[in-house]
Design a protein around this motif. Structure first.
Motif, PDB file in Angstrom:
ATOM      1  N   PHE A  78       0.827  -1.210   0.000  1.00 37.22           N
ATOM      2  CA  PHE A  78       0.000   0.000   0.000  1.00 37.22           C
ATOM      3  C   PHE A  78       0.862   1.261   0.000  1.00 37.22           C
ATOM      4  O   PHE A  78       0.591   2.212  -0.726  1.00 37.22           O
ATOM      5  CB  PHE A  78      -0.942  -0.001   1.210  1.00 37.22           C
ATOM      6  CG  PHE A  78      -1.783   1.234   1.308  1.00 37.22           C
ATOM      7  CD1 PHE A  78      -2.866   1.427   0.469  1.00 37.22           C
ATOM      8  CD2 PHE A  78      -1.489   2.224   2.234  1.00 37.22           C
ATOM      9  CE1 PHE A  78      -3.643   2.577   0.547  1.00 37.22           C
ATOM     10  CE2 PHE A  78      -2.260   3.373   2.325  1.00 37.22           C
ATOM     11  CZ  PHE A  78      -3.338   3.544   1.479  1.00 37.22           C
ATOM     12  N   LYS A  79       1.911   1.237   0.794  1.00 42.10           N
ATOM     13  CA  LYS A  79       2.789   2.401   0.937  1.00 42.10           C
ATOM     14  C   LYS A  79       3.403   2.818  -0.404  1.00 42.10           C
ATOM     15  O   LYS A  79       3.548   4.004  -0.677  1.00 42.10           O
ATOM     16  CB  LYS A  79       3.888   2.053   1.936  1.00 42.10           C
ATOM     17  CG  LYS A  79       4.742   3.184   2.372  1.00 42.10           C
ATOM     18  CD  LYS A  79       5.734   2.667   3.406  1.00 42.10           C
ATOM     19  CE  LYS A  79       6.474   3.767   4.071  1.00 42.10           C
ATOM     20  NZ  LYS A  79       7.417   3.258   5.068  1.00 42.10           N
ATOM     21  N   PHE A  80       3.735   1.851  -1.252  1.00 42.54           N
ATOM     22  CA  PHE A  80       4.420   2.154  -2.507  1.00 42.54           C
ATOM     23  C   PHE A  80       3.492   2.161  -3.724  1.00 42.54           C
ATOM     24  O   PHE A  80       3.953   2.394  -4.836  1.00 42.54           O
ATOM     25  CB  PHE A  80       5.574   1.175  -2.724  1.00 42.54           C
ATOM     26  CG  PHE A  80       6.676   1.371  -1.723  1.00 42.54           C
ATOM     27  CD1 PHE A  80       7.510   2.472  -1.802  1.00 42.54           C
ATOM     28  CD2 PHE A  80       6.841   0.480  -0.677  1.00 42.54           C
ATOM     29  CE1 PHE A  80       8.516   2.675  -0.864  1.00 42.54           C
ATOM     30  CE2 PHE A  80       7.838   0.670   0.265  1.00 42.54           C
ATOM     31  CZ  PHE A  80       8.672   1.772   0.168  1.00 42.54           C
ATOM     32  N   SER A  81       2.217   1.939  -3.513  1.00 44.51           N
ATOM     33  CA  SER A  81       1.252   1.929  -4.619  1.00 44.51           C
ATOM     34  C   SER A  81       0.626   3.314  -4.761  1.00 44.51           C
ATOM     35  O   SER A  81      -0.522   3.539  -4.379  1.00 44.51           O
ATOM     36  CB  SER A  81       0.173   0.869  -4.377  1.00 44.51           C
ATOM     37  OG  SER A  81       0.751  -0.405  -4.347  1.00 44.51           O
ATOM     38  N   HIS A  82       1.381   4.233  -5.312  1.00 47.35           N
ATOM     39  CA  HIS A  82       0.927   5.628  -5.419  1.00 47.35           C
ATOM     40  C   HIS A  82      -0.300   5.763  -6.320  1.00 47.35           C
ATOM     41  O   HIS A  82      -1.141   6.632  -6.100  1.00 47.35           O
ATOM     42  CB  HIS A  82       2.069   6.521  -5.893  1.00 47.35           C
ATOM     43  CG  HIS A  82       3.256   6.461  -4.977  1.00 47.35           C
ATOM     44  ND1 HIS A  82       3.223   6.964  -3.694  1.00 47.35           N
ATOM     45  CD2 HIS A  82       4.483   5.926  -5.138  1.00 47.35           C
ATOM     46  CE1 HIS A  82       4.385   6.762  -3.109  1.00 47.35           C
ATOM     47  NE2 HIS A  82       5.181   6.127  -3.966  1.00 47.35           N
ATOM     48  N   ALA A  86      -4.093   7.737  -5.485  1.00 53.27           N
ATOM     49  CA  ALA A  86      -4.892   8.585  -6.386  1.00 53.27           C
ATOM     50  C   ALA A  86      -6.274   7.971  -6.598  1.00 53.27           C
ATOM     51  O   ALA A  86      -7.296   8.677  -6.578  1.00 53.27           O
ATOM     52  CB  ALA A  86      -4.170   8.754  -7.724  1.00 53.27           C
ATOM     53  N   LYS A  87      -6.316   6.652  -6.776  1.00 53.67           N
ATOM     54  CA  LYS A  87      -7.600   5.966  -6.958  1.00 53.67           C
ATOM     55  C   LYS A  87      -8.473   6.154  -5.725  1.00 53.67           C
ATOM     56  O   LYS A  87      -9.671   6.438  -5.844  1.00 53.67           O
ATOM     57  CB  LYS A  87      -7.371   4.475  -7.208  1.00 53.67           C
ATOM     58  CG  LYS A  87      -8.661   3.685  -7.309  1.00 53.67           C
ATOM     59  CD  LYS A  87      -8.415   2.187  -7.319  1.00 53.67           C
ATOM     60  CE  LYS A  87      -9.739   1.463  -7.138  1.00 53.67           C
ATOM     61  NZ  LYS A  87      -9.596   0.070  -6.833  1.00 53.67           N
ATOM     62  N   LYS A 141      -1.701   1.348 -13.578  1.00 55.92           N
ATOM     63  CA  LYS A 141      -0.808   1.606 -12.428  1.00 55.92           C
ATOM     64  C   LYS A 141       0.355   2.527 -12.843  1.00 55.92           C
ATOM     65  O   LYS A 141       1.516   2.133 -12.790  1.00 55.92           O
ATOM     66  CB  LYS A 141      -0.292   0.290 -11.845  1.00 55.92           C
ATOM     67  CG  LYS A 141      -1.401  -0.583 -11.312  1.00 55.92           C
ATOM     68  CD  LYS A 141      -0.873  -1.938 -10.892  1.00 55.92           C
ATOM     69  CE  LYS A 141      -1.898  -2.847 -10.322  1.00 55.92           C
ATOM     70  NZ  LYS A 141      -3.117  -3.088 -11.047  1.00 55.92           N
ATOM     71  N   PRO A 142       0.028   3.746 -13.286  1.00 57.61           N
ATOM     72  CA  PRO A 142       1.044   4.603 -13.908  1.00 57.61           C
ATOM     73  C   PRO A 142       2.125   5.131 -12.968  1.00 57.61           C
ATOM     74  O   PRO A 142       3.164   5.595 -13.424  1.00 57.61           O
ATOM     75  CB  PRO A 142       0.210   5.756 -14.470  1.00 57.61           C
ATOM     76  CG  PRO A 142      -1.007   5.794 -13.604  1.00 57.61           C
ATOM     77  CD  PRO A 142      -1.277   4.381 -13.217  1.00 57.61           C
ATOM     78  N   PHE A 143       1.907   5.089 -11.684  1.00 57.80           N
ATOM     79  CA  PHE A 143       2.933   5.569 -10.750  1.00 57.80           C
ATOM     80  C   PHE A 143       2.809   4.869  -9.425  1.00 57.80           C
ATOM     81  O   PHE A 143       1.899   4.182  -9.131  1.00 57.80           O
ATOM     82  CB  PHE A 143       2.897   7.093 -10.571  1.00 57.80           C
ATOM     83  CG  PHE A 143       1.530   7.668 -10.341  1.00 57.80           C
ATOM     84  CD1 PHE A 143       1.021   7.789  -9.058  1.00 57.80           C
ATOM     85  CD2 PHE A 143       0.744   8.096 -11.403  1.00 57.80           C
ATOM     86  CE1 PHE A 143      -0.226   8.329  -8.843  1.00 57.80           C
ATOM     87  CE2 PHE A 143      -0.514   8.641 -11.198  1.00 57.80           C
ATOM     88  CZ  PHE A 143      -1.004   8.751  -9.904  1.00 57.80           C
TER      89      PHE A 143
END
Length: 143
Positions: A78-82, A86-87, A141-143
């Motif tokens: 979760f921490k790295f799923s930027h 946004a979602k 998952k663009p970023f």
């Protein structure tokens, strides 16, 4: 079959069911705002109330299974799923939209609608755009 896939399938199912209602309810508001007939007015009030109360549990179950997905993937993920951050911001806006539908429903119920059919047409398009952005974020998952 893993628990994660079951959570994902249920999250998607309830999201689709929720959006069916979120797409249709403002369209009912458009027609309701245009009607002059007392009989039609009463029928729209019934349809709008039933639809909103029908899809609200789907919105809640979408949230539950989305939360279970995040929990299953773990805090580090979760921490790295930027893209997910946004979602989640967009999803939060969808829940505000859903809540605002209750206010609009109350306005119609109390014969206090101050909005035009044009307002509701524009209002009807908002979740379509947000859904497009949410799907693009989840798939790309663009970023």
């Amino acid at each position: 079959m893993t628990t994660l896939l079951i959570y994902k399938a249920l999250h998607l199912f309830f999201m689709v069911a929720w959006f069916a209602g979120i797409f249709y309810l403002p369209r009912l508001f458009v027609y309701h705002a245009q009607t002059q007939s007392p009989d039609c007015d009463q029928q729209f009030k019934i349809m709008e109330r039933r639809l909103l109360y029908f899809v609200t549990p789907f919105a809640l179950l979408t949230l539950v299974f989305g939360g279970l997905l995040i929990y299953s993937y773990g805090l580090a993920w979760f921490k790295f799923s930027h893209w997910l951050h946004a979602k989640l911001l967009l999803v939060f806006l969808l829940y505000l939209y859903h809540g605002y539908c209750f206010k609009l429903l109350a306005d119609f119920k109390n014969n206090n609608n101050q909005r035009s059919a044009r307002f509701y047409r524009i209002f009807n398009e908002l979740p379509v755009l947000v859904l497009l952005a949410v799907v693009l974020l989840a798939v790309l998952k663009p970023f």
